[in-house]
Motif scaffolding. Structure first.
Motif, PDB file in Angstrom:
ATOM      1  N   SER A   2       0.826  -1.210   0.000  1.00  0.00           N
ATOM      2  CA  SER A   2       0.000   0.000   0.000  1.00  0.00           C
ATOM      3  C   SER A   2       0.859   1.259   0.000  1.00  0.00           C
ATOM      4  N   GLN A   3       0.187   2.408  -0.073  1.00  0.00           N
ATOM      5  CA  GLN A   3       0.905   3.683  -0.015  1.00  0.00           C
ATOM      6  C   GLN A   3       1.477   3.961   1.369  1.00  0.00           C
ATOM      7  N   ALA A   4       1.071   3.188   2.364  1.00  0.00           N
ATOM      8  CA  ALA A   4       1.715   3.311   3.680  1.00  0.00           C
ATOM      9  C   ALA A   4       3.203   3.008   3.567  1.00  0.00           C
ATOM     10  N   GLY A   5       3.546   2.097   2.675  1.00  0.00           N
ATOM     11  CA  GLY A   5       4.946   1.758   2.424  1.00  0.00           C
ATOM     12  C   GLY A   5       5.451   2.326   1.114  1.00  0.00           C
ATOM     13  N   GLY A   6       4.854   3.414   0.687  1.00  0.00           N
ATOM     14  CA  GLY A   6       5.129   3.948  -0.646  1.00  0.00           C
ATOM     15  C   GLY A   6       6.517   4.526  -0.845  1.00  0.00           C
ATOM     16  N   TYR A   7       7.292   4.702   0.235  1.00  0.00           N
ATOM     17  CA  TYR A   7       8.652   5.227   0.092  1.00  0.00           C
ATOM     18  C   TYR A   7       9.689   4.133   0.320  1.00  0.00           C
ATOM     19  N   LEU A   8       9.251   2.868   0.202  1.00  0.00           N
ATOM     20  CA  LEU A   8      10.164   1.738   0.337  1.00  0.00           C
ATOM     21  C   LEU A   8      10.244   0.979  -0.974  1.00  0.00           C
ATOM     22  N   THR A   9      11.445   0.694  -1.400  1.00  0.00           N
ATOM     23  CA  THR A   9      11.659  -0.267  -2.476  1.00  0.00           C
ATOM     24  C   THR A   9      13.043  -0.862  -2.319  1.00  0.00           C
ATOM     25  N   GLY A  10      13.183  -2.113  -2.742  1.00  0.00           N
ATOM     26  CA  GLY A  10      14.450  -2.815  -2.620  1.00  0.00           C
ATOM     27  C   GLY A  10      14.800  -3.201  -1.198  1.00  0.00           C
ATOM     28  N   LYS A  11      13.808  -3.248  -0.308  1.00  0.00           N
ATOM     29  CA  LYS A  11      14.066  -3.559   1.091  1.00  0.00           C
ATOM     30  C   LYS A  11      13.480  -4.923   1.458  1.00  0.00           C
ATOM     31  N   VAL A  12      14.153  -5.593   2.378  1.00  0.00           N
ATOM     32  CA  VAL A  12      13.655  -6.860   2.919  1.00  0.00           C
ATOM     33  C   VAL A  12      13.427  -6.648   4.407  1.00  0.00           C
ATOM     34  N   VAL A  13      12.165  -6.606   4.804  1.00  0.00           N
ATOM     35  CA  VAL A  13      11.786  -6.330   6.187  1.00  0.00           C
ATOM     36  C   VAL A  13      11.860  -7.626   6.990  1.00  0.00           C
ATOM     37  N   GLU A  14      12.577  -7.596   8.089  1.00  0.00           N
ATOM     38  CA  GLU A  14      12.762  -8.784   8.922  1.00  0.00           C
ATOM     39  C   GLU A  14      11.643  -8.852   9.967  1.00  0.00           C
TER      40      GLU A  14
END
Length: 274
Positions: A239-251
């Motif tokens: 969603s747009q809640a995470g709209g400023y994340l890319t290329g990340k792996v959330v642990e």
């Protein structure tokens, strides 16, 4: 309203491995936030149960039983979603997994099968989805959509028996980073490194109470994860809640810095005995 950034109204998602566990929970979470969802796995009966729950939330569901180790079959899900639900905005590459195995029992073919099932499937579906996402890009901030890959804590930690599984999940994590660069700025690609979540897959190796208690004790948050922990993270990333994340792996792993489940494999010793 900040909660509006989690909404997925009018969007369409594909979720693989969605008959149960993390896949089913993620499909339901996306539907609860407003998305229509194409769900696929091998077992039609499980998919129909999940579809009924999606429809009870007021969203559309498309059921596609398939052998998702077949790369043509998994790639076809993108077109099927666009044809039956009108567009494609979100891909959740959840299908995967590999049964733990001792080193000498991990043949090159076994290793290649693990890579194919965990990485090649994600690539096949995402590659098919990208042109469809770009064709209907009208989401906020010029975004054409999001890809969420389900990786594993074993892609960064090490213990005996996980060579094929961990290697494949580590590859999927780095595929996430590389694909994000190939697809920015319009398609975001992120992943989730999943810790111990009590699904049927974990019950296969940790079903007894003593093992579960030992795993909880070895986890900083002192509990086994729930499907909803992963589903909520997937919604955030999609969603747009995470709209400023890319290329990340959330642990999402309860704070693990070392594995919390030992398979008890013995040492290899000279002379061939173990």
């Amino acid at each position: 309203m900040i909660l509006d950034r989690f909404r997925l109204d009018g969007q369409v998602a594909v979720v693989t491995g969605a008959g149960r566990g993390i896949g089913a929970g993620t499909a339901l979470a996306l539907a609860e936030c407003g998305a229509d969802v194409l769900i696929s796995s091998r077992t039609e009966g499980q998919l129909k149960d999940v579809a009924a729950q999606i429809e009870a939330l007021g969203r559309r569901a498309v059921v596609v039983p398939a052998d998702l180790s077949d790369l043509d079959a998994v790639a076809s899900l993108a077109t099927r979603a666009a044809e039956e639900l009108g567009r494609l905005d979100i891909v959740v590459n959840n299908v995967g997994g590999t049964i733990p195995n001792a080193f000498l029992d991990t043949t090159p073919d076994y290793l290649e099968e693990a890579f194919r099932f965990n990485v090649s499937t994600a690539h096949a579906l995402t590659r098919a989805a990208v042109p469809l996402m770009l064709a209907d890009a009208d989401l906020p901030n010029g975004s054409a959509g999001a890809v969420v890959n389900i990786s594993s804590v074993m892609g960064r930690l090490a213990d005996r028996g996980y060579l094929a599984y961990g290697t494949a999940k580590a590859a999927l994590a780095h595929w996430t980073r590389l694909a994000a660069r190939d697809l920015d700025p319009h398609i975001r690609v992120n992943g989730i490194a999943v810790g111990s979540v009590m699904t049927s897959a974990l019950e296969f190796v940790a079903g007894d109470p003593a093992t579960k208690e030992a795993m909880e004790a070895a986890t900083p948050l002192r509990r086994i994860g729930e499907v909803e922990d992963i589903a909520a993270t997937a919604v955030f990333l999609a969603s747009q809640a995470g709209g400023y994340l890319t290329g990340k792996v959330v642990e999402v792993d309860g704070g693990l810095s070392h594995p919390n489940l030992s398979l008890g494999l013995s040492d290899l010793v000279p002379g061939g005995a173990s």
